[in-house]
Write a protein that holds these residues in place. Structure first.
Motif, mmCIF file in Angstrom:
data_model
loop_
_atom_site.group_PDB
_atom_site.id
_atom_site.type_symbol
_atom_site.label_atom_id
_atom_site.label_comp_id
_atom_site.label_asym_id
_atom_site.label_seq_id
_atom_site.Cartn_x
_atom_site.Cartn_y
_atom_site.Cartn_z
ATOM 1 N N UNK A 114 5.247 14.055 -0.125
ATOM 2 C CA UNK A 114 5.559 12.643 -0.367
ATOM 3 C C UNK A 114 5.471 11.823 0.910
ATOM 4 N N UNK A 115 5.737 12.433 2.062
ATOM 5 C CA UNK A 115 5.829 11.687 3.309
ATOM 6 C C UNK A 115 4.477 11.475 3.988
ATOM 7 N N UNK A 116 3.671 12.529 4.076
ATOM 8 C CA UNK A 116 2.419 12.478 4.845
ATOM 9 C C UNK A 116 1.419 11.456 4.280
ATOM 10 N N UNK A 117 1.168 11.416 2.974
ATOM 11 C CA UNK A 117 0.220 10.391 2.480
ATOM 12 C C UNK A 117 0.688 8.957 2.738
ATOM 13 N N UNK B 49 0.833 -1.208 0.000
ATOM 14 C CA UNK B 49 0.000 0.000 0.000
ATOM 15 C C UNK B 49 0.864 1.252 0.000
ATOM 16 N N UNK B 50 1.925 1.261 0.801
ATOM 17 C CA UNK B 50 2.801 2.430 0.838
ATOM 18 C C UNK B 50 3.493 2.633 -0.514
ATOM 19 N N UNK B 51 3.844 1.543 -1.187
ATOM 20 C CA UNK B 51 4.464 1.658 -2.504
ATOM 21 C C UNK B 51 3.490 2.246 -3.527
ATOM 22 N N UNK B 52 2.241 1.786 -3.500
ATOM 23 C CA UNK B 52 1.242 2.304 -4.436
ATOM 24 C C UNK B 52 0.968 3.789 -4.160
ATOM 25 N N UNK B 53 0.833 4.149 -2.898
ATOM 26 C CA UNK B 53 0.604 5.554 -2.546
ATOM 27 C C UNK B 53 1.811 6.401 -2.948
ATOM 28 N N UNK B 54 3.010 5.889 -2.720
ATOM 29 C CA UNK B 54 4.215 6.616 -3.114
ATOM 30 C C UNK B 54 4.297 6.840 -4.610
ATOM 31 N N UNK C 36 0.029 3.977 5.791
ATOM 32 C CA UNK C 36 0.579 2.933 6.661
ATOM 33 C C UNK C 36 -0.248 2.798 7.932
ATOM 34 N N UNK C 37 -0.675 3.914 8.507
ATOM 35 C CA UNK C 37 -1.497 3.863 9.718
ATOM 36 C C UNK C 37 -2.836 3.189 9.427
ATOM 37 N N UNK C 38 -3.432 3.502 8.284
ATOM 38 C CA UNK C 38 -4.714 2.895 7.917
ATOM 39 C C UNK C 38 -4.551 1.379 7.725
ATOM 40 N N UNK C 39 -3.488 0.980 7.047
ATOM 41 C CA UNK C 39 -3.268 -0.462 6.831
ATOM 42 C C UNK C 39 -3.027 -1.168 8.162
ATOM 43 N N UNK C 40 -2.250 -0.537 9.054
ATOM 44 C CA UNK C 40 -2.043 -1.141 10.373
ATOM 45 C C UNK C 40 -3.353 -1.232 11.149
ATOM 46 N N UNK C 41 -4.216 -0.241 10.998
ATOM 47 C CA UNK C 41 -5.498 -0.283 11.705
ATOM 48 C C UNK C 41 -6.391 -1.396 11.168
ATOM 49 N N UNK D 177 2.551 7.979 5.259
ATOM 50 C CA UNK D 177 2.370 7.748 6.691
ATOM 51 C C UNK D 177 0.912 7.458 7.017
ATOM 52 N N UNK D 178 0.012 8.229 6.430
ATOM 53 C CA UNK D 178 -1.421 8.013 6.658
ATOM 54 C C UNK D 178 -1.848 6.645 6.122
#
Length: 89
Positions: A50-53, A27-32, A58-63, A55-56
């Protein structure tokens, strides 16, 4: 404890590591990639953009996947601890 047991244990641990890390990394790769394409198209070169989306995301996937990840790790650790007597005896 035989070398076959050690290799099987190591292989199982690496497969679990890959299985647990893939949702977050994917997910982080696709968002990046999406943010990079957006930055290239608009020529906006802001580091926080580039960083904030990512991070968001990653938090959503962890949730969402966190309980499954934790259950998988606990199951692996439980099986590992339960197999100690067999490995030593």
């Amino acid at each position: 404890m035989t070398s076959q047991y050690v290799l099987t244990f190591g292989r199982e641990a690496l497969m679990l590591l890959l299985m647990i890390s893939m949702p977050v990394l994917g997910v982080v790769m696709v968002v990046g990639m999406a943010v990079s394409i957006f930055q290239a198209v608009t020529q906006v070169q802001e580091a926080t953009l580039a960083f904030v989306p990512k991070l968001i995301a990653a938090v959503v996937v962890f949730a969402i996947a966190g309980p499954w990840m934790l259950a998988s790790l606990v199951d692996f650790i439980r099986r590992t601890i339960e197999s100690i007597p067999q490995a030593l005896g």
